[in-house]
Design a protein around this motif. Structure first.
Motif, PDB file in Angstrom:
ATOM      1  N   PRO A  77       4.503  -2.447   9.370  1.00 32.71           N
ATOM      2  CA  PRO A  77       3.520  -1.197   9.423  1.00 32.71           C
ATOM      3  C   PRO A  77       3.498  -0.545   7.954  1.00 32.71           C
ATOM      4  O   PRO A  77       4.578  -0.440   7.269  1.00 32.71           O
ATOM      5  CB  PRO A  77       3.981  -0.202  10.339  1.00 32.71           C
ATOM      6  CG  PRO A  77       4.812  -0.895  11.138  1.00 32.71           C
ATOM      7  CD  PRO A  77       5.389  -2.227  10.296  1.00 32.71           C
ATOM      8  N   PHE A  78       2.271  -0.079   7.421  1.00 29.69           N
ATOM      9  CA  PHE A  78       1.986   0.612   6.477  1.00 29.69           C
ATOM     10  C   PHE A  78       2.083   2.132   6.644  1.00 29.69           C
ATOM     11  O   PHE A  78       1.819   2.614   7.420  1.00 29.69           O
ATOM     12  CB  PHE A  78       0.819   0.425   5.620  1.00 29.69           C
ATOM     13  CG  PHE A  78       0.405  -0.960   5.116  1.00 29.69           C
ATOM     14  CD1 PHE A  78       0.458  -1.165   3.809  1.00 29.69           C
ATOM     15  CD2 PHE A  78       0.222  -2.068   6.020  1.00 29.69           C
ATOM     16  CE1 PHE A  78       0.283  -2.428   3.548  1.00 29.69           C
ATOM     17  CE2 PHE A  78      -0.113  -3.444   5.618  1.00 29.69           C
ATOM     18  CZ  PHE A  78      -0.003  -3.607   4.339  1.00 29.69           C
ATOM     19  N   THR A  79       3.038   2.680   5.791  1.00 25.36           N
ATOM     20  CA  THR A  79       3.522   4.179   5.948  1.00 25.36           C
ATOM     21  C   THR A  79       3.035   4.973   4.872  1.00 25.36           C
ATOM     22  O   THR A  79       3.082   6.321   4.983  1.00 25.36           O
ATOM     23  CB  THR A  79       5.008   4.235   5.932  1.00 25.36           C
ATOM     24  OG1 THR A  79       5.427   3.864   4.743  1.00 25.36           O
ATOM     25  CG2 THR A  79       5.773   3.423   7.165  1.00 25.36           C
ATOM     26  N   ASP A  81       0.090   6.910   2.066  1.00 26.91           N
ATOM     27  CA  ASP A  81      -1.308   7.666   2.198  1.00 26.91           C
ATOM     28  C   ASP A  81      -2.367   7.023   1.346  1.00 26.91           C
ATOM     29  O   ASP A  81      -1.700   6.953   0.123  1.00 26.91           O
ATOM     30  CB  ASP A  81      -1.254   9.089   1.914  1.00 26.91           C
ATOM     31  CG  ASP A  81      -2.536   9.698   2.116  1.00 26.91           C
ATOM     32  OD1 ASP A  81      -3.324   9.005   2.291  1.00 26.91           O
ATOM     33  OD2 ASP A  81      -2.450  11.041   2.039  1.00 26.91           O
ATOM     34  N   PRO A  82      -3.437   6.182   1.707  1.00 28.48           N
ATOM     35  CA  PRO A  82      -3.868   5.508   0.679  1.00 28.48           C
ATOM     36  C   PRO A  82      -5.196   6.470  -0.042  1.00 28.48           C
ATOM     37  O   PRO A  82      -5.674   5.951  -0.928  1.00 28.48           O
ATOM     38  CB  PRO A  82      -4.749   4.473   1.854  1.00 28.48           C
ATOM     39  CG  PRO A  82      -5.039   5.085   2.931  1.00 28.48           C
ATOM     40  CD  PRO A  82      -3.594   5.929   3.031  1.00 28.48           C
ATOM     41  N   GLU A 103      -7.635   0.575   1.916  1.00 22.77           N
ATOM     42  CA  GLU A 103      -7.136   1.040   3.510  1.00 22.77           C
ATOM     43  C   GLU A 103      -5.848   1.433   3.873  1.00 22.77           C
ATOM     44  O   GLU A 103      -5.774   2.510   4.746  1.00 22.77           O
ATOM     45  CB  GLU A 103      -7.700  -0.132   4.469  1.00 22.77           C
ATOM     46  CG  GLU A 103      -9.117  -0.668   3.918  1.00 22.77           C
ATOM     47  CD  GLU A 103     -10.063   0.385   4.526  1.00 22.77           C
ATOM     48  OE1 GLU A 103      -9.895   1.297   5.308  1.00 22.77           O
ATOM     49  OE2 GLU A 103     -11.298  -0.046   4.263  1.00 22.77           O
ATOM     50  N   ARG A 104      -4.682   0.702   3.335  1.00 20.32           N
ATOM     51  CA  ARG A 104      -3.464   1.074   3.584  1.00 20.32           C
ATOM     52  C   ARG A 104      -2.542   0.864   2.630  1.00 20.32           C
ATOM     53  O   ARG A 104      -2.862  -0.415   1.658  1.00 20.32           O
ATOM     54  CB  ARG A 104      -2.991   0.166   4.965  1.00 20.32           C
ATOM     55  CG  ARG A 104      -4.004   0.436   6.005  1.00 20.32           C
ATOM     56  CD  ARG A 104      -3.526  -0.244   7.162  1.00 20.32           C
ATOM     57  NE  ARG A 104      -3.236  -1.659   7.347  1.00 20.32           N
ATOM     58  CZ  ARG A 104      -2.707  -2.345   8.300  1.00 20.32           C
ATOM     59  NH1 ARG A 104      -2.162  -1.710   9.223  1.00 20.32           N
ATOM     60  NH2 ARG A 104      -2.392  -3.685   8.233  1.00 20.32           N
ATOM     61  N   ASP A 106       1.811   0.959   1.140  1.00 17.72           N
ATOM     62  CA  ASP A 106       3.317   1.253   1.302  1.00 17.72           C
ATOM     63  C   ASP A 106       3.841   0.879  -0.053  1.00 17.72           C
ATOM     64  O   ASP A 106       3.107   0.244  -1.114  1.00 17.72           O
ATOM     65  CB  ASP A 106       3.679   0.129   2.324  1.00 17.72           C
ATOM     66  CG  ASP A 106       4.851   0.857   3.083  1.00 17.72           C
ATOM     67  OD1 ASP A 106       5.732   1.835   2.537  1.00 17.72           O
ATOM     68  OD2 ASP A 106       5.667   0.198   4.040  1.00 17.72           O
ATOM     69  N   LEU A 110      -0.369  -3.128  -0.491  1.00 16.09           N
ATOM     70  CA  LEU A 110      -1.525  -2.496  -0.009  1.00 16.09           C
ATOM     71  C   LEU A 110      -2.533  -3.460   0.484  1.00 16.09           C
ATOM     72  O   LEU A 110      -2.351  -4.415   0.419  1.00 16.09           O
ATOM     73  CB  LEU A 110      -2.164  -1.562  -1.261  1.00 16.09           C
ATOM     74  CG  LEU A 110      -2.674  -2.553  -2.358  1.00 16.09           C
ATOM     75  CD1 LEU A 110      -4.093  -3.074  -2.189  1.00 16.09           C
ATOM     76  CD2 LEU A 110      -2.905  -1.523  -3.252  1.00 16.09           C
ATOM     77  N   GLU A 111      -3.346  -2.976   1.254  1.00 20.40           N
ATOM     78  CA  GLU A 111      -4.528  -3.532   1.956  1.00 20.40           C
ATOM     79  C   GLU A 111      -5.999  -2.769   1.270  1.00 20.40           C
ATOM     80  O   GLU A 111      -6.079  -1.741   1.214  1.00 20.40           O
ATOM     81  CB  GLU A 111      -4.793  -3.726   3.267  1.00 20.40           C
ATOM     82  CG  GLU A 111      -3.516  -4.568   3.740  1.00 20.40           C
ATOM     83  CD  GLU A 111      -3.723  -4.772   5.435  1.00 20.40           C
ATOM     84  OE1 GLU A 111      -2.675  -5.715   5.726  1.00 20.40           O
ATOM     85  OE2 GLU A 111      -4.261  -4.042   5.900  1.00 20.40           O
ATOM     86  N   ARG A 175      -4.993  -8.442   1.033  1.00 17.91           N
ATOM     87  CA  ARG A 175      -3.336  -8.148   1.254  1.00 17.91           C
ATOM     88  C   ARG A 175      -2.666  -8.376  -0.182  1.00 17.91           C
ATOM     89  O   ARG A 175      -2.444  -9.598  -0.369  1.00 17.91           O
ATOM     90  CB  ARG A 175      -2.714  -8.801   2.608  1.00 17.91           C
ATOM     91  CG  ARG A 175      -1.662  -8.349   2.988  1.00 17.91           C
ATOM     92  CD  ARG A 175      -1.149  -8.887   4.364  1.00 17.91           C
ATOM     93  NE  ARG A 175      -2.061  -8.084   5.487  1.00 17.91           N
ATOM     94  CZ  ARG A 175      -2.331  -8.923   6.752  1.00 17.91           C
ATOM     95  NH1 ARG A 175      -2.113 -10.094   6.901  1.00 17.91           N
ATOM     96  NH2 ARG A 175      -2.987  -8.221   7.316  1.00 17.91           N
TER      97      ARG A 175
END
Length: 197
Positions: A77-79, A81-82, A103-104, A106, A110-111, A175
């Motif tokens: 999981p990405f935790t 804040d993007p 989008e995400r 960590d 990132l994504e 990704r």
């Protein structure tokens, strides 16, 4: 495609000098030099291209590559804040105009997505390779900032991309992850996925 960036692309106009290194059967080997308005080289690239076969079947249309997916665990999981990274992306007109969004995030990964807007599409409605390269470059240039803020700016110095098949007509997801780094350079790996993947 392999691109080496010798210096920043500053200026108002740019010129390319393409050349064919060799053409053999269905493969073509090409090189291109990019210069600014003063004739100074800012980048050079080499590319290997294959011609689109004219024959195909209903099961496998012409020009497709048989996929060989690699089994992998789903990403953790990405935790993060993007918002900060997406705001920085939207502040660059070229990237915002391409519909890029972070989008995400960590630490160290990132994504980022690329919207299938008209300016990103080829004549057949699929994503253009140039737009995909923009996504690769933007994701790879952004992900190091999830680890460090020791510098005020950065630049891509090399980009190596392998297209494994035709690009899709829908949105793309990049990704990205930092694989190694020292005090000046980060080495990143980016995978592009379609919405179906």
């Amino acid at each position: 495609l392999h691109v080496n960036y010798a210096r920043g692309g500053r200026g108002t106009s740019f010129a390319t000098t393409p050349s064919t290194v060799r053409h053999a059967r269905e493969l073509g080997f090409y090189s291109v030099q990019v210069c600014n308005q003063d004739g100074v080289t800012i980048a050079n690239a080499s590319a290997t291209l294959t011609e689109d076969p004219r024959e195909g079947t209903a099961e496998q249309p012409a020009g497709t590559v048989e996929p060989h997916p690699v089994a992998a665990d789903p990403p953790a999981p990405f935790t993060g804040d993007p918002t900060e990274y997406d705001t920085a992306t939207q502040a660059i007109p070229f990237l915002a105009d391409r519909g890029l969004r972070v989008e995400r995030v960590d630490r160290g990964r990132l994504e980022m997505t690329l919207a299938p807007v008209d300016r990103n599409l080829d004549g057949d409605g699929t994503v253009h390779e140039g737009a995909a390269l923009t996504l690769l470059d933007a994701a790879g240039a952004t992900v190091p900032w999830t680890l460090t803020r020791s510098a005020k700016s950065g630049a891509t110095i090399a980009l190596h991309a392998h297209f494994l098949g035709r690009l899709p007509a829908g949105a793309l997801l990049a990704r990205a992850g930092v694989r190694a780094r020292d005090d000046r350079i980060s080495w990143c790996e980016i995978s592009l996925l379609s919405a179906a993947e």
